[in-house]
Structure formats: structure tokens, C-alpha cells
Design a protein around this motif. Structure first.
Motif, short mmCIF file in Angstrom:
data_model
loop_
_atom_site.label_atom_id
_atom_site.label_comp_id
_atom_site.label_asym_id
_atom_site.label_seq_id
_atom_site.Cartn_x
_atom_site.Cartn_y
_atom_site.Cartn_z
N MET A 1 0.84 -1.20 0.00
CA MET A 1 0.00 0.00 0.00
C MET A 1 0.87 1.26 0.00
O MET A 1 0.57 2.24 -0.68
CB MET A 1 -0.90 -0.02 1.24
CG MET A 1 -1.56 1.29 1.60
SD MET A 1 -3.13 1.58 0.77
CE MET A 1 -4.18 0.44 1.66
N HIS B 1 9.04 -4.91 -5.25
CA HIS B 1 7.58 -4.74 -5.21
C HIS B 1 6.87 -5.22 -6.46
O HIS B 1 5.75 -5.72 -6.36
CB HIS B 1 7.20 -3.30 -4.85
CG HIS B 1 7.74 -2.27 -5.76
ND1 HIS B 1 7.04 -1.78 -6.81
CD2 HIS B 1 8.94 -1.66 -5.77
CE1 HIS B 1 7.78 -0.90 -7.43
NE2 HIS B 1 8.94 -0.80 -6.82
N GLU C 1 3.75 -7.63 -5.96
CA GLU C 1 2.43 -7.31 -6.51
C GLU C 1 1.92 -8.45 -7.38
O GLU C 1 0.73 -8.79 -7.34
CB GLU C 1 2.50 -6.01 -7.34
CG GLU C 1 2.82 -4.77 -6.53
CD GLU C 1 1.61 -3.88 -6.32
OE1 GLU C 1 0.48 -4.39 -6.35
OE2 GLU C 1 1.82 -2.68 -6.14
N ARG D 1 2.08 1.90 -3.51
CA ARG D 1 0.99 2.39 -4.35
C ARG D 1 0.70 3.86 -4.09
O ARG D 1 0.32 4.60 -5.00
CB ARG D 1 -0.28 1.57 -4.10
CG ARG D 1 -0.19 0.19 -4.70
CD ARG D 1 -1.51 -0.56 -4.53
NE ARG D 1 -1.35 -1.95 -4.94
CZ ARG D 1 -2.11 -2.94 -4.53
NH1 ARG D 1 -3.10 -2.71 -3.69
NH2 ARG D 1 -1.91 -4.17 -4.96
N LYS D 2 0.85 4.26 -2.83
CA LYS D 2 0.59 5.66 -2.48
C LYS D 2 1.83 6.52 -2.67
O LYS D 2 1.84 7.68 -2.25
CB LYS D 2 0.13 5.73 -1.02
CG LYS D 2 -1.20 5.06 -0.76
CD LYS D 2 -2.32 6.06 -0.80
CE LYS D 2 -3.67 5.36 -0.88
NZ LYS D 2 -4.78 6.30 -0.98
N ARG D 3 2.89 5.95 -3.26
CA ARG D 3 4.13 6.67 -3.48
C ARG D 3 4.76 7.21 -2.20
O ARG D 3 5.33 8.31 -2.18
CB ARG D 3 3.93 7.82 -4.48
CG ARG D 3 3.57 7.37 -5.87
CD ARG D 3 3.42 8.56 -6.82
NE ARG D 3 4.56 9.46 -6.75
CZ ARG D 3 5.73 9.24 -7.35
NH1 ARG D 3 5.91 8.17 -8.09
NH2 ARG D 3 6.71 10.10 -7.22
#
Lengths: 205, 205, 205
Positions: free
Chosen positions: B22, B79, B83, B25-27
Motif C-alpha cells: 500500500m 515490489h 504485486e 501504491r501511495k508513493r
């Protein structure tokens, strides 16, 4: 009042300023400003004490309640001046960061936590209030994405505190040394824009 | 290290993976990834122990601190691979869910909570970390709107654990049985897309 | 069951209604509605008890668990009717606010907090659940920006409770007087749209 208490209240004051200023930016009312100021200043210590399973210091000291309210009043009336002196506030914030990580680590060691866990709790003390401030203000905690080194100086300060303790150097000199180290690192990180990396392959903006 | 500890650390590892992913994904930067991984993995147990009024296990065990950091390192470097293997991670996540609800309920019963409250605390243990992860990442907890059955399998696993305890069947066999039941229900819920209902009259998308 | 318990459960019920209604508005599923209802109703008291370092009352009482679930069921099936009677719900919410601040302050005094800190904890009891509800629902707590007087009536009710205690007037009469005062102020604040100020110079919309 001794030197440590004075430094402690100074740290609480500047953390509370940053909370109240965030409140003005988000157009919160005076109640919201006071809540944000108090949570920023006291949240980290409250989390630390809940985890140590003792009554939070914020609910036993008069100054801890009044200083955030004082910061709220100042920002309420003079927020343009406070905003203009934010560079100075950032210096104090770095001082608060240093002091909170050192004091938090020391308290955790006093309560019998292992050095590793004491370091973790010291960092929590230093950054917990800012995380709560950002969550309450409806944004992702800046600590998580900001890439400015903020947690890392606290981590190193806490680690030095725990190491000195293990070597038998407890007392305010050790606390001060750890706090000054974290403060200095934080100032360098701001001055030279040291940045935390993104995961490998994530493009830099 | 016994089997329960190994399962426990496995649960913490996969929960930490989901937090770190997460974060990517949220950088978020690496600090944010580590915070999110740790809170996802340890948050539920910390909430449970705060409510039981004991020092959180996360602050007394070495593995609880190191495993989330290991997960962060893995996601930091690999990652894309993590993923791609998310279907496998979801299976482990279901295992973590089952184990955490059973272990949390058992601990609550040991500390003298009534079966009903022990079930509530078991579910809190299982889902609390994910809720904290989502709040810190700036989104509504997926548990609240996702409609996938996630809390319900934990609820049933906790209820079975508490029932077995009341019938005098404590011990790791009971814990394992409850964990397996919750895990199985969660797998079925994913496989057959069982969904929690919206309030009556709210149109389905 | 005595009068105080009945009032207490009424307060929990209306707070839970407001949480469940928020859940419907945010299109949460039934699990999300139940979580939001429970956290709104019980969150303030749980925070209070964590800070007092005692086991939260919500994990020792049957009614505290069942009443939020009852509110969830009612809103699940009849949310249009509940929404239509929101003016009545707001009256009950004001009653809950009054009662929670008085009861919270009293419990804090019983546990030896100073009057100032007991007031702070009483307000936390009264407003904490609503703050958690809003954070979980992904919005800035309405308490912080809404400008409606909500925390201020709780603050005054708590202060009166602490003053009466200091003057030797403990007992349910004092609790009721403080609760009624906070309730009345809250009703006046709604009726006459009393508003908390923004920081000086921030333009009013």
C-alpha cells in the motif's frame, strides 16, 4: 522548574504552534485549532505512556494542558506573524523532535523496555503527535511521504540515547547529547535537502 | 520457537507485506512504507493489549519489530514481484486473519473477559491493523465499505474459539481449529464473492 | 438497572444511530455500519478508560456491545425514517453529550485526576466517539471546523461537574445538574446558531 522541564515545555509549545497553524490553513474554528494544537503537542507522549501502561503525563501536569492553549491563543490572534516566522518555528520543531526522542527513549528504558523497543518508543514519542495532527486534519501524515528526513534523525537520536544508557551513561547529559545529535541531523537534513528514497523503480517527480 | 510463534510471525509478515505494498501504491517513501508495514502488522495486537491493559507484545518481542522491517526491505526492492504474487499474499492474509482472531480471542479469555467481549476483542485484533493502515494511507478503511466478507469470518472464528474455551477445550488444538475455520470461510468468501449487504433500499452499483 | 445506567445506554444508542446513519450516507456495508455505530458510541469512553489506565467499560458490559448493534439493525432497515427524525436524534445527541461529559468527568475525579484534567477527560469522553466516527468515515472531524458549539457545552458541563465535586457535592444529583446544563447550552447553541470564531482575519464565508 529545572532545565529539562523547560526544554520539554518549549518542545510542546512549538509542536502546538505547528498544530494551530495547520488549523488556520484548514480554516478550522478556534475549537479545532485547540484540539489540533493539543494533539500535536501531547499525542506522542500520550501514545508512549499508553504503551508503557502508565497514566499519560499530559493528564498529570498543569503546563502540558496550558501551553497548547497558549499556543492556540497566539496563533488565533497573530497567525500571519507566526506563519512569517515559520523558518524559526522549524528550528524549534527540530529541537522538540530531538528532545522528545531522547526523553521518550529514556522513559521507556526506565520502565524496563529493551534498548530496541525503547528506541521504537522514543521515535513514536517524537513523531506520534505530528501523525495524529495530520490524520485529524484529513491528510496523509507528512512523515509518510514527505521524503524529508524527519523520523531518521529521531531514530538516530534514540539509538544514541539507548547506547549511552547501556554503557551506564544515564542522566541529563546523555539525554542532552542524544537530543542535540537528533536536532543537528534534522537541521542538516533541512539545509541540504537530504531525502528518503522511494521504493526501487518508482519514478521520482 | 514453537509452531504457534511461527504461525504468528507468518501472519505478521503477510500483514506487513500488505502495508508496505500500500505504501508503494501511495508513493510513500521508505519511512512511510516501514510505518505502514509495522502498523498493519502490529496495530491490531497493540489495540488488543491496550484494551486488556497490559504492555503490548510488540514492545517485548524482537521478532515483532524485525519482521515488518524485513517485509519493508523485500517490498522496497522487489515490489513488482510482490504485486504479481498478490493472489498468494491474499491466501497468507486469510491465514493471518484466522490466526489473529483465534489468538486474540484466546488472550482475551485468559485475561478474564466474558466470551462476548473476548470475541469482540479477537475481531479487533484481526482487523485493527488493516483499519489503521487505511486511515494512515488517507482512505476509508476497506473493511467498512468493501463488502467482501473479511470481518465476518473473523467473527465466526472468534465465536468458535470462545465456545470451545467455554466447553473446556483450551490449548493449541482449539486455537488451530478456530483459525482454520476463519481461514476457510475467508477463502470461500473470496472464491465465491460473498458480499455483505448494503442498508435496505440503498441501490447496488 | 438504575436511572444513570438507563441514561447512559440512551446516550450510547443515539450516538450509535448517528454513526450508523453516517455509514449509510457513505454507502458502507452492514459491517461498516456496525463498526461506525460502535466506535461513535463507545470510542469516547474507551479513550477515557485507556487514559485512566483501567479496562474499558465497553469490554465489561453486555449492554455496551448490544445497544450499538441494535441501532445498526434499526438504521439498516429503517434509515429513511431515522433520517427524517434527525431533528429528534439531535436532541438525544445533545442529551448524550451532556451525560457523557458529566459521567466522564466524575469517573476521572474518582480516579484521582485533578479538576482541570478531569474536565479535559470529560470533554474527551463526550466528543471522542464523534471524532473517531469522522476519521473512520474519511472526513475531517466535524468538531474541528463545524463552528457549531459542541465541545464548548461539554467543556462547561464538565467544569460545573468538577466544581460541584470540589465543593463536596458528589452523587447523581451533581451529575444530572452538569449534564442538564451542557444539554441546555447545546440546545441553545443549535437554536440560535451560536458559532465558534475563526482565527482573526480569516474571512467568513
Amino acid at each position: 522548574m529545572n532545565v529539562t522541564s523547560l526544554l520539554d515545555l518549549t518542545g510542546i509549545f512549538v509542536f502546538a504552534l505547528s498544530g494551530a497553524v495547520m488549523g488556520v490553513r484548514k480554516r478550522l474554528d478556534v475549537v479545532g485549532m485547540a484540539v489540533l494544537a493539543s494533539m500535536t503537542a501531547l499525542g506522542g507522549g500520550i501514545l508512549r505512556d499508553l504503551i508503557l501502561n502508565v497514566r499519560p503525563a499530559a493528564f498529570e501536569s498543569l503546563g502540558y494542558v496550558l501551553v497548547p492553549l497558549l499556543a492556540t491563543v497566539i496563533v488565533f490572534f497573530w497567525h500571519p506573524q507566526v506563519e512569517r516566522s515559520m523558518p524559526a518555528v522549524l528550528v524549534f520543531d527540530a529541537a522538540g523532535l530531538g528532545l522528545f526522542c531522547a526523553v521518550g527513549t529514556e522513559k521507556a528504558l526506565t520502565f524496563g523496555l529493551s534498548p530496541l523497543h525503547a528506541v521504537l518508543l522514543g521515535v513514536t514519542t517524537a513523531v506520534g503527535g505530528g501523525i495524529l495532527r495530520d490524520v485529524l486534519a484529513g491528510q496523509i501524515p507528512s512523515l509518510l511521504y514527505d521524503r524529508q528526513l524527519y523520523a531518521v534523525p529521531a531514530l538516530l537520536g534514540s539509538a544514541v540515547m539507548a547506547s549511552l544508557w547501556r554503557l551506564g551513561h544515564a542522566g541529563w547529559q546523555a539525554t542532552l547529547a542524544a537530543a542535540v545529535l537528533a536536532f543537528t541531523l534534522r537541521m542538516f537534513a533541512m539545509r541540504y535537502s537530504w531525502r528518503a528514497p522511494l521504493a526501487r523503480g518508482v519514478p521520482d517527480d
